[in-house]
Design an enzyme around this catalytic site. Structure first.
Site, mmCIF file in Angstrom:
data_model
loop_
_atom_site.group_PDB
_atom_site.id
_atom_site.type_symbol
_atom_site.label_atom_id
_atom_site.label_comp_id
_atom_site.label_asym_id
_atom_site.label_seq_id
_atom_site.Cartn_x
_atom_site.Cartn_y
_atom_site.Cartn_z
ATOM 1 N N GLN A 1 0.851 -1.193 0.000
ATOM 2 C CA GLN A 1 0.000 0.000 0.000
ATOM 3 C C GLN A 1 0.888 1.244 0.000
ATOM 4 O OE1 GLN A 1 -2.376 1.670 3.343
ATOM 5 N NE2 GLN A 1 -4.165 1.063 2.144
ATOM 6 N N TYR B 1 -5.916 11.090 4.260
ATOM 7 C CA TYR B 1 -4.536 11.336 3.873
ATOM 8 C C TYR B 1 -4.492 12.164 2.586
ATOM 9 C CZ TYR B 1 -3.472 8.064 7.599
ATOM 10 O OH TYR B 1 -3.384 7.452 8.824
ATOM 11 N N ARG C 1 -7.891 2.541 -2.872
ATOM 12 C CA ARG C 1 -8.728 2.582 -1.669
ATOM 13 C C ARG C 1 -9.342 3.970 -1.495
ATOM 14 N NH1 ARG C 1 -7.521 1.452 4.798
ATOM 15 N NH2 ARG C 1 -9.294 0.061 5.060
ATOM 16 N N ARG D 1 -9.037 -6.167 12.027
ATOM 17 C CA ARG D 1 -8.745 -6.608 13.391
ATOM 18 C C ARG D 1 -8.885 -8.130 13.540
ATOM 19 N NH1 ARG D 1 -12.816 -3.015 16.555
ATOM 20 N NH2 ARG D 1 -13.847 -3.105 14.517
#
Length: 391
Positions: free
Chosen positions: A106, A177, A229, A322
């Site tokens: 990524q 971001y 993404r 998770r």
């Protein structure tokens, strides 16, 4: 016949995944100063080589001014902004691929979230110089030349991914971001070709996609994977950076570059919906994708039952975040017919099995989980917190 988690999936450019399960990109809090991989990094990824058919690394910053985005005191974010990072990238990809699954790097630029630059007395850059109330440092507006350089840096990081042996890259255009900052009218107040109208706010994301695709076309082996993404909306009460209709417009342009997949970052769960919509985000985005672009979604998957529901009813691929922190053998157990043995909670007894990095163990044993979504069972490991990284 509905999709099965254990299906082999062939992507647009020929890569075949061993199953429909994906390991979501998650910060490992394991990097050394300068964004270099540590032994903890490699051990963490090695333990997760059977977590999914496609394994996405945490975000790696592509420009020297693009990171690190991390909590000061904790191990740093990883980088891919120089050839000096190649050794660590090679070790990472070897660890991830050792059991025959696909490894994706990524690639990312933090923009205003590059707190490490502030800590080191350097300027923090963003699309516009805005005094954000949630930051305790100023940000400087990027120059045209700097923007051009960052676009090229995404391409250079892609070339490093190819040279290191990764099977693909994922462009990180989500989670506030830099790419999202350019797309958001709350953080992009520019009046030049990089900001203003929706089309101009889409210019930077599309320029990055174009550059990455060009590098892949020139240097990558057949089957190299490209993903993008996105957070489907940026809503802060009445303050709207963009809504899902604008995100759909952006992705409609992104997929013209023939990407392999689109990855929706869904904090409210894999089946979440926009307000006042009868359809889920997944359904809305699926409608605009061509039949060769796979939809990958993430959010709230901890077991085989929810993963199966996501694959049967919402998307082509399901990312587990998770859930793979708690159980590094998530997909292995599913493919072996042992999905009922997947661990759903962390506990003192399972910490060693989970192979968390020291940084992650410190983060998730804090009461605030260092701002991360808490792990189920996290309250049982509070006593393991040492505070060694806390400032």
């Amino acid at each position: 016949m509905p999709n099965q988690l254990t299906d082999h999936v062939t992507l647009r450019h020929g890569a075949t995944l061993n199953n429909r399960i994906v390991m979501s990109p998650m910060q490992t809090h394991s990097g050394l100063k300068g964004g270099f991989a540590s032994d903890d990094t490699i051990q963490y990824y090695s333990a997760r080589s059977r977590a999914a058919g496609m394994l996405i690394t945490e975000f790696h910053y592509v420009s020297e001014n693009g990171g690190p985005a991390y909590v000061p005191g904790y191990p740093e974010q990883l980088g891919a902004y120089s050839d000096a990072h190649l050794e660590g990238l090679r070790k990472t990809v070897q660890a991830l691929k050792k059991d025959g699954n696909k490894a994706i790097l990524q690639i990312h630029h933090a923009g205003r979230a590059a707190v490490g630059r502030h800590v080191n007395g350097l300027d923090v850059v963003a699309p516009s110089a805005i005094d954000f109330s949630f930051l305790d440092y100023p940000v400087r507006e990027l120059t045209i030349t700097e923007i051009d350089d960052i676009i090229l840096d995404f391409g250079k990081a892609t070339k490093r991914a190819i040279d290191a042996g990764f099977d693909g890259v994922e462009i990180h255009g989500a989670n506030h971001y830099l790419i999202q900052q350019f797309f958001s009218k709350l953080s992009n107040l520019r009046t030049d070709k990089w900001g203003g109208s929706l089309n101009k706010r889409m210019a930077f994301p599309l320029a990055v996609v174009k550059e990455v695709k060009a590098i892949v076309d020139e240097y990558a082996p057949k089957g190299f994977i490209i993903g993008y993404r996105i957070s489907p909306e940026e809503l802060h009460g009445k303050n709207v950076g963009y809504d899902y209709t604008e995100a759909l417009t952006l992705i409609s342009e992104v997929i013209k570059y023939e990407l392999d997949y689109i990855h929706l970052s869904l904090w409210a769960g894999y089946n979440s919906k926009p307000e006042n919509s009868e359809k889920s985000y997944a359904e809305l985005f699926k409608e605009i994708l061509d039949d060769k672009t796979k939809l990958l979604i993430v959010g709230g998957i901890f077991g085989e039952d929810t993963a199966t529901d996501a694959i049967e009813n919402y998307a082509d691929l399901i990312a587990v975040a998770r859930g793979t922190l708690i159980d590094p053998n998530f997909a292995k157990k599913v493919t072996e017919g042992k999905g009922d043995t997947i661990l759903h909670k962390i506990s003192p007894e399972t910490v060693e099995y989970s192979h968390l990095t020291p940084g992650l163990l410190e983060a998730f044993s804090r009461e605030d989980s260092l701002g991360l979504p808490p792990l189920p069972g996290g309250e049982t490991i509070r006593h393991l917190h040492t505070g060694k990284y806390d400032i």
